[in-house]
Design a protein around this motif. Structure first.
Motif, PDB file in Angstrom:
ATOM      1  N   ARG A 253      -6.441   9.332 110.004  1.00 40.76           N
ATOM      2  CA  ARG A 253      -5.401   9.435 111.028  1.00 40.76           C
ATOM      3  C   ARG A 253      -4.147  10.042 110.395  1.00 40.76           C
ATOM      4  NH1 ARG A 253      -5.449   3.828 109.813  1.00 40.76           N
ATOM      5  NH2 ARG A 253      -3.420   3.002 109.143  1.00 40.76           N
ATOM      6  N   ASP A 254      -3.296  10.626 111.227  1.00 44.56           N
ATOM      7  CA  ASP A 254      -2.068  11.271 110.747  1.00 44.56           C
ATOM      8  C   ASP A 254      -0.966  10.234 110.592  1.00 44.56           C
ATOM      9  OD1 ASP A 254      -3.352  13.714 110.835  1.00 44.56           O
ATOM     10  OD2 ASP A 254      -2.734  14.127 112.891  1.00 44.56           O
ATOM     11  N   VAL A 255      -0.367  10.170 109.407  1.00 43.47           N
ATOM     12  CA  VAL A 255       0.729   9.229 109.173  1.00 43.47           C
ATOM     13  C   VAL A 255       1.969   9.921 108.614  1.00 43.47           C
ATOM     14  CG1 VAL A 255      -0.844   7.303 108.812  1.00 43.47           C
ATOM     15  CG2 VAL A 255      -0.098   8.648 106.845  1.00 43.47           C
ATOM     16  N   PHE A 256       1.854  11.202 108.174  1.00 37.05           N
ATOM     17  CA  PHE A 256       2.971  11.874 107.507  1.00 37.05           C
ATOM     18  C   PHE A 256       3.628  12.893 108.438  1.00 37.05           C
ATOM     19  CE2 PHE A 256       0.093  11.013 103.778  1.00 37.05           C
ATOM     20  CZ  PHE A 256       0.869   9.993 103.253  1.00 37.05           C
TER      21      PHE A 256
ATOM     22  N   ALA B  76      11.434  13.438 100.322  1.00 35.25           N
ATOM     23  CA  ALA B  76      11.262  12.281 101.199  1.00 35.25           C
ATOM     24  C   ALA B  76      10.409  12.687 102.392  1.00 35.25           C
ATOM     25  CB  ALA B  76      12.617  11.761 101.684  1.00 35.25           C
ATOM     26  N   ILE B  77       9.586  11.776 102.859  1.00 35.05           N
ATOM     27  CA  ILE B  77       8.721  12.049 104.007  1.00 35.05           C
ATOM     28  C   ILE B  77       8.675  10.805 104.891  1.00 35.05           C
ATOM     29  CG2 ILE B  77       6.514  11.229 103.063  1.00 35.05           C
ATOM     30  CD1 ILE B  77       5.259  13.815 104.226  1.00 35.05           C
ATOM     31  N   THR B  78       8.563  11.021 106.200  1.00 31.33           N
ATOM     32  CA  THR B  78       8.475   9.907 107.136  1.00 31.33           C
ATOM     33  C   THR B  78       7.022   9.475 107.288  1.00 31.33           C
ATOM     34  OG1 THR B  78      10.400  10.682 108.366  1.00 31.33           O
ATOM     35  CG2 THR B  78       8.951   9.134 109.490  1.00 31.33           C
ATOM     36  N   VAL B  79       6.784   8.185 107.142  1.00 32.92           N
ATOM     37  CA  VAL B  79       5.443   7.612 107.282  1.00 32.92           C
ATOM     38  C   VAL B  79       5.451   6.718 108.515  1.00 32.92           C
ATOM     39  CG1 VAL B  79       3.637   6.212 106.234  1.00 32.92           C
ATOM     40  CG2 VAL B  79       5.079   7.674 104.809  1.00 32.92           C
ATOM     41  N   LYS B  80       4.627   7.063 109.482  1.00 36.23           N
ATOM     42  CA  LYS B  80       4.496   6.263 110.705  1.00 36.23           C
ATOM     43  C   LYS B  80       3.085   5.695 110.740  1.00 36.23           C
ATOM     44  CE  LYS B  80       5.312   6.298 115.681  1.00 36.23           C
ATOM     45  NZ  LYS B  80       5.724   7.120 116.860  1.00 36.23           N
TER      46      LYS B  80
ATOM     47  N   GLY C  46       1.847  -0.971 111.713  1.00 38.76           N
ATOM     48  CA  GLY C  46       2.810  -0.684 112.761  1.00 38.76           C
ATOM     49  C   GLY C  46       4.210  -0.374 112.260  1.00 38.76           C
ATOM     50  N   GLU C  47       4.375  -0.113 110.968  1.00 41.85           N
ATOM     51  CA  GLU C  47       5.707   0.102 110.390  1.00 41.85           C
ATOM     52  C   GLU C  47       5.972   1.592 110.206  1.00 41.85           C
ATOM     53  OE1 GLU C  47       8.371  -1.424 106.544  1.00 41.85           O
ATOM     54  OE2 GLU C  47       6.254  -1.939 106.717  1.00 41.85           O
ATOM     55  N   THR C  48       7.231   1.981 110.403  1.00 42.86           N
ATOM     56  CA  THR C  48       7.670   3.349 110.150  1.00 42.86           C
ATOM     57  C   THR C  48       8.761   3.312 109.088  1.00 42.86           C
ATOM     58  OG1 THR C  48       7.174   4.060 112.417  1.00 42.86           O
ATOM     59  CG2 THR C  48       8.704   5.416 111.154  1.00 42.86           C
ATOM     60  N   MET C  49       8.602   4.091 108.042  1.00 44.02           N
ATOM     61  CA  MET C  49       9.592   4.081 106.972  1.00 44.02           C
ATOM     62  C   MET C  49       9.570   5.434 106.256  1.00 44.02           C
ATOM     63  SD  MET C  49       7.702   1.631 104.133  1.00 44.02           S
ATOM     64  CE  MET C  49       9.063   1.828 102.976  1.00 44.02           C
ATOM     65  N   VAL C  50      10.622   5.670 105.463  1.00 48.18           N
ATOM     66  CA  VAL C  50      10.732   6.893 104.661  1.00 48.18           C
ATOM     67  C   VAL C  50      10.261   6.577 103.247  1.00 48.18           C
ATOM     68  CG1 VAL C  50      12.296   8.628 103.726  1.00 48.18           C
ATOM     69  CG2 VAL C  50      12.627   7.783 106.061  1.00 48.18           C
ATOM     70  N   VAL C  51       9.303   7.360 102.769  1.00 49.04           N
ATOM     71  CA  VAL C  51       8.753   7.197 101.414  1.00 49.04           C
ATOM     72  C   VAL C  51       9.170   8.398 100.585  1.00 49.04           C
ATOM     73  CG1 VAL C  51       6.645   6.988 100.055  1.00 49.04           C
ATOM     74  CG2 VAL C  51       6.821   5.831 102.254  1.00 49.04           C
ATOM     75  N   THR C  52       9.546   8.149  99.337  1.00 52.62           N
ATOM     76  CA  THR C  52      10.031   9.225  98.475  1.00 52.62           C
ATOM     77  C   THR C  52       9.146   9.375  97.246  1.00 52.62           C
ATOM     78  OG1 THR C  52      11.495   7.735  97.253  1.00 52.62           O
ATOM     79  CG2 THR C  52      12.390   8.778  99.224  1.00 52.62           C
ATOM     80  N   THR C  53       9.220  10.575  96.665  1.00 58.64           N
ATOM     81  CA  THR C  53       8.550  10.825  95.394  1.00 58.64           C
ATOM     82  C   THR C  53       9.458  10.340  94.257  1.00 58.64           C
ATOM     83  OG1 THR C  53       9.548  13.015  95.118  1.00 58.64           O
ATOM     84  CG2 THR C  53       7.494  12.881  96.388  1.00 58.64           C
ATOM     85  N   PRO C  54       8.942  10.300  93.044  1.00 54.83           N
ATOM     86  CA  PRO C  54       9.837  10.059  91.901  1.00 54.83           C
ATOM     87  C   PRO C  54      10.869  11.190  91.797  1.00 54.83           C
ATOM     88  CG  PRO C  54       7.548   9.695  91.284  1.00 54.83           C
ATOM     89  CD  PRO C  54       7.521  10.307  92.646  1.00 54.83           C
ATOM     90  N   SER C  55      11.908  10.962  91.027  1.00 61.06           N
ATOM     91  CA  SER C  55      12.993  11.945  90.882  1.00 61.06           C
ATOM     92  C   SER C  55      12.698  12.911  89.736  1.00 61.06           C
ATOM     93  CB  SER C  55      14.315  11.217  90.625  1.00 61.06           C
ATOM     94  OG  SER C  55      14.616  10.340  91.682  1.00 61.06           O
ATOM     95  N   ILE C  56      13.150  14.157  89.930  1.00 54.84           N
ATOM     96  CA  ILE C  56      13.049  15.157  88.865  1.00 54.84           C
ATOM     97  C   ILE C  56      14.334  15.968  88.841  1.00 54.84           C
ATOM     98  CG2 ILE C  56      10.535  15.363  89.063  1.00 54.84           C
ATOM     99  CD1 ILE C  56      11.031  18.074  90.478  1.00 54.84           C
TER     100      ILE C  56
END
Length: 317
Positions: free
Chosen positions: A55-58, A69-73, A99-109
């Motif tokens: 299923r699509d979450v990104f 940063a990307i939105t995960v639903k 059922g949670e929606t949040m912003v997930v980030t990668t590590p920093s560079i």
């Protein structure tokens, strides 16, 4: 005589020995022809675990200062998101609830303006990948980009019940940097209600706090420049809906009981009797007035008849 007895005893032993040998032979023959039925091995029933469907979450990836940063639903069961940047070896793991929606980030560079950076996000449910987002992005910064500071501060504290001050176990906290707009993976309070953040930027933070059975809360900190122990965060319990008590149905009143109840209230009794007498008297007066009117009409009719008879010369019998 003695010699003959010895001979008889010897013959007796020979006969007994031969009989025993014959029995042994029969037993061996029976065992050789017997059929041994093997025991059936128990069958183990294994219920297969259903494979999670893709299923699509990104959605909506973007570059933010030093990370993507990307939105995960997540509209299904809980998932784990693995994010990486520049190389799959530079990765981080974030849990996203059902059922949670949040912003997930990668590590920093550290990246230069205009640099093309590869990154990826992969979502797993029960260890099975259900969605992925892998591509490149061009770093777009202002003319004088300010490099992000080193992630060096740790924030800790206690989440408590607002009514009684007891620690809340399993509360979830998400820290989001206000200046750099980076949301860190959620942390959870332990059995003592304590939480500890990962290493973060020295910055002011918006903290989102949730816990089962409690109202969600949100707070903003002052700028944090070093390891900090925040004041206790109180959460209010969710209001429990109360079932309204139905109004009692009116009890039918027995007319006899109503009249008997008048005997226990003299004032009410006198008032009721007075009203009754007034009604009766009024009814009698109306009846007498109607009766007088009826008799008057009869007399008038009789007079008219007598007058007609006298004028016509006809005498009524």
């Amino acid at each position: 005589m003695i010699k003959r007895d010895k001979t008889l005893i010897a013959l007796t032993f020979i006969v007994i020995f031969a009989f025993i040998c014959e029995l042994s032979t029969i037993a061996v023959a029976d065992n050789s022809t017997a059929t041994v039925t093997p025991m059936a091995e128990p069958t183990l029933t294994v219920t297969p675990v259903p494979t999670p469907a893709a299923r699509d979450v990104f959605s909506s990836p973007k570059w933010e200062t030093d990370h993507v940063a990307i939105t995960v639903k997540n509209a299904g069961a809980p998932i784990v998101v693995v994010s990486w940047i520049d190389s799959p070896l530079k990765n981080a793991t974030t849990s996203v609830g059902a059922g949670e929606t949040m912003v997930v980030t990668t590590p920093s560079i550290q990246a230069e303006n205009g640099q093309i950076v590869s990154f990826g996000f992969e979502a797993y449910e029960n260890g099975v990948i259900i969605d992925s987002y892998n591509t490149t992005i061009t770093v777009m910064m202002g003319p004088t980009p300010t490099p992000a500071p080193v992630e060096s501060v740790i924030v800790s504290g206690l989440v408590v019940d607002a009514d009684n001050g007891t620690p809340i176990v399993g509360a979830s906290l998400i820290f989001r940097s206000i200046t750099y707009e980076k949301a860190y993976p959620a942390v959870t309070t332990g059995s003592d209600g304590l939480y500890t953040s990962p290493k973060m930027y020295p910055d002011s933070y918006m903290i989102k706090i949730t816990a089962s059975g409690y109202q969600p809360a949100q707070m903003v900190t002052e700028k944090i420049t070093g390891d900090t122990m925040l004041d206790n965060i109180p959460l209010k319990r969710l209001a429990v809906a109360q079932t309204p008590t139905p109004a009692p149905s009116p009890t039918p009143v027995n007319p006899i009981d109503s009249w008997i109840s008048l005997l226990y209230s003299p004032a009410l009794c006198v008032g009721t009797i007075s009203s009754l007498i007034a009604v009766i008297a009024g009814s009698i007066g109306i009846y007498e007035w109607l009766e007088r009117r009826r008799l008057a009409r009869q007399k008038e009719e009789a007079d008219r008849d007598d007058k007609k008879d006298s004028m016509g010369g006809i005498k009524k019998p």
